[in-house]
Design a protein around this motif. Sequence first.
Motif, short mmCIF file in Angstrom:
data_model
loop_
_atom_site.label_atom_id
_atom_site.label_comp_id
_atom_site.label_asym_id
_atom_site.label_seq_id
_atom_site.Cartn_x
_atom_site.Cartn_y
_atom_site.Cartn_z
N LYS A 162 0.82 -1.20 0.00
CA LYS A 162 0.00 0.00 0.00
C LYS A 162 0.86 1.26 0.00
O LYS A 162 0.56 2.22 -0.71
CB LYS A 162 -0.93 0.00 1.22
CG LYS A 162 -2.02 -1.07 1.14
CD LYS A 162 -2.98 -0.98 2.32
CE LYS A 162 -4.10 -2.03 2.22
NZ LYS A 162 -5.05 -1.94 3.35
N ARG A 163 1.92 1.27 0.79
CA ARG A 163 2.78 2.45 0.83
C ARG A 163 3.49 2.67 -0.50
O ARG A 163 3.65 3.79 -0.96
CB ARG A 163 3.80 2.33 1.96
CG ARG A 163 3.20 2.52 3.35
CD ARG A 163 4.27 2.72 4.39
NE ARG A 163 5.05 3.91 4.14
CZ ARG A 163 6.22 4.18 4.72
NH1 ARG A 163 6.76 3.31 5.54
NH2 ARG A 163 6.87 5.30 4.45
N ALA A 164 3.91 1.57 -1.13
CA ALA A 164 4.54 1.69 -2.44
C ALA A 164 3.55 2.26 -3.46
O ALA A 164 3.93 3.05 -4.33
CB ALA A 164 5.04 0.32 -2.90
N ALA A 165 2.27 1.88 -3.35
CA ALA A 165 1.25 2.41 -4.24
C ALA A 165 1.09 3.92 -4.04
O ALA A 165 0.92 4.68 -5.00
CB ALA A 165 -0.08 1.69 -4.00
N GLU A 166 1.14 4.37 -2.79
CA GLU A 166 1.05 5.80 -2.51
C GLU A 166 2.22 6.56 -3.11
O GLU A 166 2.07 7.65 -3.66
CB GLU A 166 0.97 6.04 -1.00
CG GLU A 166 -0.32 5.57 -0.36
CD GLU A 166 -0.35 5.76 1.14
OE1 GLU A 166 -1.45 5.69 1.71
OE2 GLU A 166 0.72 5.98 1.74
N HIS A 167 3.41 5.98 -3.01
CA HIS A 167 4.59 6.62 -3.59
C HIS A 167 4.48 6.68 -5.11
O HIS A 167 4.92 7.65 -5.73
CB HIS A 167 5.86 5.88 -3.18
CG HIS A 167 6.30 6.20 -1.78
ND1 HIS A 167 7.05 7.31 -1.46
CD2 HIS A 167 6.08 5.56 -0.61
CE1 HIS A 167 7.28 7.34 -0.15
NE2 HIS A 167 6.70 6.28 0.39
N ALA A 168 3.87 5.66 -5.71
CA ALA A 168 3.69 5.67 -7.16
C ALA A 168 2.73 6.79 -7.58
O ALA A 168 2.94 7.46 -8.59
CB ALA A 168 3.15 4.32 -7.63
N ALA A 169 1.68 7.01 -6.80
CA ALA A 169 0.75 8.11 -7.09
C ALA A 169 1.45 9.46 -6.92
O ALA A 169 1.26 10.38 -7.73
CB ALA A 169 -0.47 8.01 -6.18
N ALA A 170 2.25 9.59 -5.87
CA ALA A 170 2.99 10.83 -5.65
C ALA A 170 3.97 11.08 -6.79
O ALA A 170 4.14 12.22 -7.25
CB ALA A 170 3.74 10.76 -4.32
N LYS A 171 4.60 10.01 -7.28
CA LYS A 171 5.52 10.15 -8.41
C LYS A 171 4.80 10.65 -9.65
O LYS A 171 5.31 11.51 -10.38
CB LYS A 171 6.19 8.81 -8.69
CG LYS A 171 7.19 8.85 -9.85
CD LYS A 171 7.83 7.49 -10.06
CE LYS A 171 8.78 7.50 -11.25
NZ LYS A 171 9.40 6.17 -11.47
#
Length: 211
Positions: A162-171
Amino acid sequence: MLVPGAQPGNVKADLAELEAKMAKDANSVLDGVLDLNVTMTDLGGRWDGLMMLRSRILELYGVPADKAKPPGSRFPPTPPDGASMLMAWQAAQGANGGFEGDFKSKLQTEVCRRSKKSLTKDELVYTVVQHESGKGFIASVHGATEGLLQRQYRGTEPSSGKRAAEHAAAKAALLAEFAQGMGMSGLAPTVKKKPLSAAGGAPANGGAGAR
């Protein structure tokens, strides 16, 4: 809430000035925490200055000096040894799905810089759902108030955590709105242009259509 007692007008004026400076310095500390380019030494200096200023204000309010003074230990604390730091970083990378870079912090920093204000943790809203394939997660991010981000952004591929998904959205948001200023334009996906067809544009043979 502390209220100054009977004090000369110049003391109250000093308090108002010092409290305004404390608010400004507190924002500087927060900006430094969010900006990963700020060194720990610089951040520590800002924190120590803020604590000394707070101590001075408390004393002007009548708080005893022994209770108003900052704690004995200074900021930042003694860092752990290099091996421990490396192990902690590797563990965090694995737990977060192996993302490359702290894009959430970078996005927070860039939005703060552009809007010229400090953000609370809830002003950039992340929503994580399971990917439609059932394998991994996908996230989106948008600003809680108008003007923070131009629109909602979504990760392009499912992430294992889930945290990696959030970082992908931020990217995705960084690439769309801050890529040029951060030198991230090389990370944006390239779009191949299709050649014009003879029917839809200039003929392929420079004028005369093929017979």
